[in-house]
Each structure stands twice: as structure tokens, then as C-alpha cells.
Motif scaffolding. Structure first.
Motif, PDB file in Angstrom:
ATOM      1  N   THR A 163      -2.113   2.001  19.889  1.00 35.46           N
ATOM      2  CA  THR A 163      -1.397   2.998  19.093  1.00 35.46           C
ATOM      3  C   THR A 163      -1.828   2.941  17.632  1.00 35.46           C
ATOM      4  N   GLU A 164      -2.538   1.866  17.272  1.00 36.03           N
ATOM      5  CA  GLU A 164      -2.974   1.685  15.890  1.00 36.03           C
ATOM      6  C   GLU A 164      -4.459   1.956  15.688  1.00 36.03           C
ATOM      7  N   ARG A 165      -5.258   1.700  16.724  1.00 36.14           N
ATOM      8  CA  ARG A 165      -6.711   1.840  16.574  1.00 36.14           C
ATOM      9  C   ARG A 165      -7.351   2.172  17.905  1.00 36.14           C
ATOM     10  N   ASP A 166      -8.606   2.590  17.844  1.00 42.58           N
ATOM     11  CA  ASP A 166      -9.355   2.977  19.035  1.00 42.58           C
ATOM     12  C   ASP A 166      -9.753   1.741  19.851  1.00 42.58           C
ATOM     13  N   TRP A 167      -9.909   1.941  21.173  1.00 43.74           N
ATOM     14  CA  TRP A 167     -10.310   0.848  22.056  1.00 43.74           C
ATOM     15  C   TRP A 167     -11.595   0.177  21.585  1.00 43.74           C
ATOM     16  N   SER A 168     -12.533   0.947  21.047  1.00 42.82           N
ATOM     17  CA  SER A 168     -13.815   0.395  20.608  1.00 42.82           C
ATOM     18  C   SER A 168     -13.650  -0.584  19.449  1.00 42.82           C
ATOM     19  N   ARG A 169     -12.517  -0.572  18.786  1.00 44.47           N
ATOM     20  CA  ARG A 169     -12.276  -1.435  17.625  1.00 44.47           C
ATOM     21  C   ARG A 169     -11.280  -2.555  17.925  1.00 44.47           C
ATOM     22  N   ILE A 170     -11.026  -2.786  19.214  1.00 38.10           N
ATOM     23  CA  ILE A 170     -10.103  -3.854  19.612  1.00 38.10           C
ATOM     24  C   ILE A 170     -10.894  -4.971  20.295  1.00 38.10           C
ATOM     25  N   SER A 171     -10.773  -6.174  19.764  1.00 37.95           N
ATOM     26  CA  SER A 171     -11.473  -7.325  20.337  1.00 37.95           C
ATOM     27  C   SER A 171     -10.502  -8.199  21.124  1.00 37.95           C
TER      28      SER A 171
ATOM     29  N   SER B 270       0.128   9.741  32.114  1.00 39.24           N
ATOM     30  CA  SER B 270      -1.267   9.493  31.752  1.00 39.24           C
ATOM     31  C   SER B 270      -1.616  10.131  30.413  1.00 39.24           C
ATOM     32  N   ALA B 271      -1.130  11.348  30.204  1.00 37.04           N
ATOM     33  CA  ALA B 271      -1.441  12.056  28.959  1.00 37.04           C
ATOM     34  C   ALA B 271      -0.906  11.306  27.740  1.00 37.04           C
ATOM     35  N   ALA B 272       0.178  10.566  27.933  1.00 35.21           N
ATOM     36  CA  ALA B 272       0.789   9.840  26.823  1.00 35.21           C
ATOM     37  C   ALA B 272       0.251   8.419  26.685  1.00 35.21           C
ATOM     38  N   ASP B 273      -0.518   7.956  27.661  1.00 33.89           N
ATOM     39  CA  ASP B 273      -0.990   6.578  27.629  1.00 33.89           C
ATOM     40  C   ASP B 273      -2.070   6.400  26.557  1.00 33.89           C
ATOM     41  N   PRO B 274      -1.927   5.398  25.688  1.00 28.61           N
ATOM     42  CA  PRO B 274      -2.890   5.258  24.592  1.00 28.61           C
ATOM     43  C   PRO B 274      -4.304   4.911  25.032  1.00 28.61           C
ATOM     44  N   LEU B 275      -4.463   4.193  26.147  1.00 30.56           N
ATOM     45  CA  LEU B 275      -5.821   3.885  26.603  1.00 30.56           C
ATOM     46  C   LEU B 275      -6.506   5.153  27.111  1.00 30.56           C
ATOM     47  N   ILE B 276      -5.790   5.987  27.829  1.00 33.27           N
ATOM     48  CA  ILE B 276      -6.369   7.244  28.310  1.00 33.27           C
ATOM     49  C   ILE B 276      -6.681   8.160  27.136  1.00 33.27           C
TER      50      ILE B 276
ATOM     51  N   LEU C 269     -10.399   9.726  25.965  1.00 32.43           N
ATOM     52  CA  LEU C 269     -10.675  11.153  25.850  1.00 32.43           C
ATOM     53  C   LEU C 269     -11.012  11.604  24.431  1.00 32.43           C
ATOM     54  N   THR C 270     -10.851  10.729  23.457  1.00 32.06           N
ATOM     55  CA  THR C 270     -11.092  11.126  22.074  1.00 32.06           C
ATOM     56  C   THR C 270     -12.108  10.195  21.419  1.00 32.06           C
ATOM     57  N   GLY C 271     -12.653  10.644  20.310  1.00 32.09           N
ATOM     58  CA  GLY C 271     -13.554   9.803  19.533  1.00 32.09           C
ATOM     59  C   GLY C 271     -14.888   9.584  20.215  1.00 32.09           C
ATOM     60  N   GLU C 272     -15.505   8.457  19.899  1.00 30.42           N
ATOM     61  CA  GLU C 272     -16.835   8.155  20.424  1.00 30.42           C
ATOM     62  C   GLU C 272     -16.784   7.844  21.918  1.00 30.42           C
ATOM     63  N   ALA C 273     -17.936   7.995  22.566  1.00 29.17           N
ATOM     64  CA  ALA C 273     -18.020   7.736  24.004  1.00 29.17           C
ATOM     65  C   ALA C 273     -17.707   6.271  24.292  1.00 29.17           C
ATOM     66  N   LYS C 274     -16.955   6.025  25.356  1.00 32.60           N
ATOM     67  CA  LYS C 274     -16.582   4.666  25.746  1.00 32.60           C
ATOM     68  C   LYS C 274     -17.010   4.458  27.197  1.00 32.60           C
ATOM     69  N   LEU C 275     -18.254   4.020  27.360  1.00 34.57           N
ATOM     70  CA  LEU C 275     -18.813   3.916  28.702  1.00 34.57           C
ATOM     71  C   LEU C 275     -18.083   2.884  29.548  1.00 34.57           C
ATOM     72  N   ASP C 276     -17.550   1.823  28.920  1.00 33.80           N
ATOM     73  CA  ASP C 276     -16.848   0.810  29.706  1.00 33.80           C
ATOM     74  C   ASP C 276     -15.588   1.384  30.340  1.00 33.80           C
ATOM     75  N   LEU C 277     -14.849   2.205  29.596  1.00 30.94           N
ATOM     76  CA  LEU C 277     -13.650   2.823  30.154  1.00 30.94           C
ATOM     77  C   LEU C 277     -14.007   3.886  31.181  1.00 30.94           C
ATOM     78  N   LEU C 278     -15.049   4.659  30.904  1.00 34.65           N
ATOM     79  CA  LEU C 278     -15.452   5.705  31.838  1.00 34.65           C
ATOM     80  C   LEU C 278     -15.901   5.110  33.165  1.00 34.65           C
ATOM     81  N   ARG C 279     -16.646   4.024  33.116  1.00 37.49           N
ATOM     82  CA  ARG C 279     -17.095   3.364  34.351  1.00 37.49           C
ATOM     83  C   ARG C 279     -15.906   2.838  35.145  1.00 37.49           C
ATOM     84  N   LEU C 280     -14.876   2.432  34.418  1.00 34.74           N
ATOM     85  CA  LEU C 280     -13.696   1.851  35.066  1.00 34.74           C
ATOM     86  C   LEU C 280     -13.013   2.836  36.003  1.00 34.74           C
ATOM     87  N   ILE C 281     -13.097   4.136  35.702  1.00 30.27           N
ATOM     88  CA  ILE C 281     -12.454   5.130  36.561  1.00 30.27           C
ATOM     89  C   ILE C 281     -13.481   5.961  37.324  1.00 30.27           C
ATOM     90  N   THR C 282     -14.764   5.540  37.270  1.00 34.52           N
ATOM     91  CA  THR C 282     -15.812   6.233  38.042  1.00 34.52           C
ATOM     92  C   THR C 282     -16.592   5.213  38.861  1.00 34.52           C
TER      93      THR C 282
END
Length: 219
Positions: free
Chosen positions: A33-41, A108-114, A118-131
Motif C-alpha cells: 500500500t506504500e510502494r510498488d512490488w519492485s521496490r520491496i525487498s 482482486s481489484a482491491a488487492d495491492p499485489l494485483i 497491473l500498474t507501473g513497470e513490467a513485473k515478470l516475476d508476478l506475471l509468471r506466477l499467474i501464467t
């Protein structure tokens, strides 16, 4: 030889593990809710959850494992929505499926990971997770949902319950990366697609058992 673990101790250990996983996944959700997945370690998550980085590694293995754990909790909510909707619409499969899909899409629409996916830069790790890497997540949800269809008032046979569960899970998850079109009532359309199959399955069940399990409505 080590002493055997008592049943009570085993239950306690499992409860502790569930609590740990929930705390960590709650921390991920809060950080998202504070930052993008790509910026979370993993260090960020461990600090926010109040656990050591090593504990995080021991439980989830990697950042990808952490994302998979989060995704499994997401599909757990899908199963819970189906379970609740089926029980709230006894005898009406169409309404049960419609309400279940609708609640999951809103969730799902309200979930911060989803939303991060769907927003910002491409996140291949998340996309692979559901494909490409979605098999563990889909298998988990399918197994749970099969039990729902077998043990609820639907009481469909095992094989047919598994077929329906796989269809529901795969259809629902296909809309995670491509959200439902606002000009269509997608939950109602999916229910219309699946309910006739359920009606046939239940008719065969009743014919085989010679009983009436409450009947079904399909629209």
C-alpha cells in the motif's frame, strides 16, 4: 533416536507456522500500500513483520516463494468466496457461482499485489506466477474447491467436482491479469456457462441415488 513429537506439540507447531506466514503476508500487503512490488525487498518484509531475514528464507525460500505464498492466500479467498456463496444460495448453482465470481473480482481489484502487477513497470516475476509458473497455485485452489463441491449441498461426485473446480479456478485466475470488462456482467456470464454442467451432474447423481438433494436452479 529422537523422541516422537506429540500430537499436541505438532498442532502447536503448525499453528505457529500458520501465524508466522499470516504475519509475513500481512506485512507484504501493508508494504504494497506504500510502494510498488519492485521496490520491496525481503529485508523490508522481514523488518515490517518483526522476524529475521533467515526466518523469512526458511519459510518462503526466496522472493518468488514469498510472492507464491501471497498468491496462494489470494486463491484461498476465491475458495472461501465460492464456499460462502454456495451455502448462501442453497439449490441455486447459478446464483452461487455468480456471487462467488463477483466477490472474487471485487476482492482482486482491491488487492495491492494485483494492483502492483497491473500498474507501473513490467513485473515478470508476478506475471509468471499467474501464467507459466501458476501450477502450484492452481493445484492448491483446485484441491480445496473440489472438497467444497463434494462436501456442500452440491455433493457432486469426486471426478465431476474436480472438473468444476478446475474450471472455476482457471476462469477466475484468467481475469486477474486482464480484469473483467466493465461493459459485461462477467460473473453472470461465467455462471451461465458453468451452471448447465452442474445441473447435468446433479441430475445424474440424483438418478443414480434415487434421491432429491434439494434440486437446483440454473437461471
Amino acid at each position: 533416536m529422537s523422541a516422537p513429537v506429540s500430537p499436541a506439540r505438532g498442532v502447536y507447531q503448525e499453528a505457529t507456522r500458520v501465524l508466522l506466514r499470516d504475519s509475513v503476508l500481512d506485512a507484504v500487503r501493508e508494504l504494497l500500500t506504500e510502494r510498488d512490488w519492485s521496490r520491496i525487498s525481503l529485508t523490508d518484509v522481514a523488518k515490517h513483520a518483526g522476524v529475521s531475514r533467515q526466518t523469512l528464507y526458511n519459510e518462503f525460500g526466496s522472493r518468488a516463494g514469498l510472492a507464491q505464498g501471497y498468491a496462494i492466500r489470494l486463491v484461498d479467498r476465491l475458495v472461501d468466496h465460492v464456499d460462502g456463496a454456495i451455502e448462501a444460495n442453497v439449490g441455486d448453482v447459478d446464483a452461487g457461482l455468480r456471487d462467488a465470481f463477483g466477490a472474487f473480482f471485487v476482492d482482486s481489484a482491491a488487492d495491492p499485489l494485483i494492483r502492483s502487477l497491473l500498474t507501473g513497470e513490467a513485473k515478470l516475476d508476478l506475471l509468471r506466477l499467474i501464467t507459466l509458473d501458476s501450477a502450484p497455485v492452481l493445484d492448491w485452489a483446485t484441491t480445496r474447491l473440489t472438497d467444497v463441491f463434494r462436501n456442500s449441498w452440491v455433493a457432486a461426485p469426486a471426478a465431476e467436482s474436480a472438473i468444476l473446480a478446475r474450471a472455476v479456478v482457471r476462469l477466475a485466475m484468467s481475469y486477474v491479469s486482464v480484469p473483467p470488462e466493465p461493459e459485461h456482467d462477467v460473473p453472470a456470464e461465467l455462471a451461465m456457462l458453468l451452471a448447465p454442467y452442474v445441473a447435468v451432474v446433479l441430475a445424474r447423481r440424483d438418478a443414480a441415488t434415487g434421491g432429491d438433494h434439494g434440486g437446483t436452479q440454473t437461471g
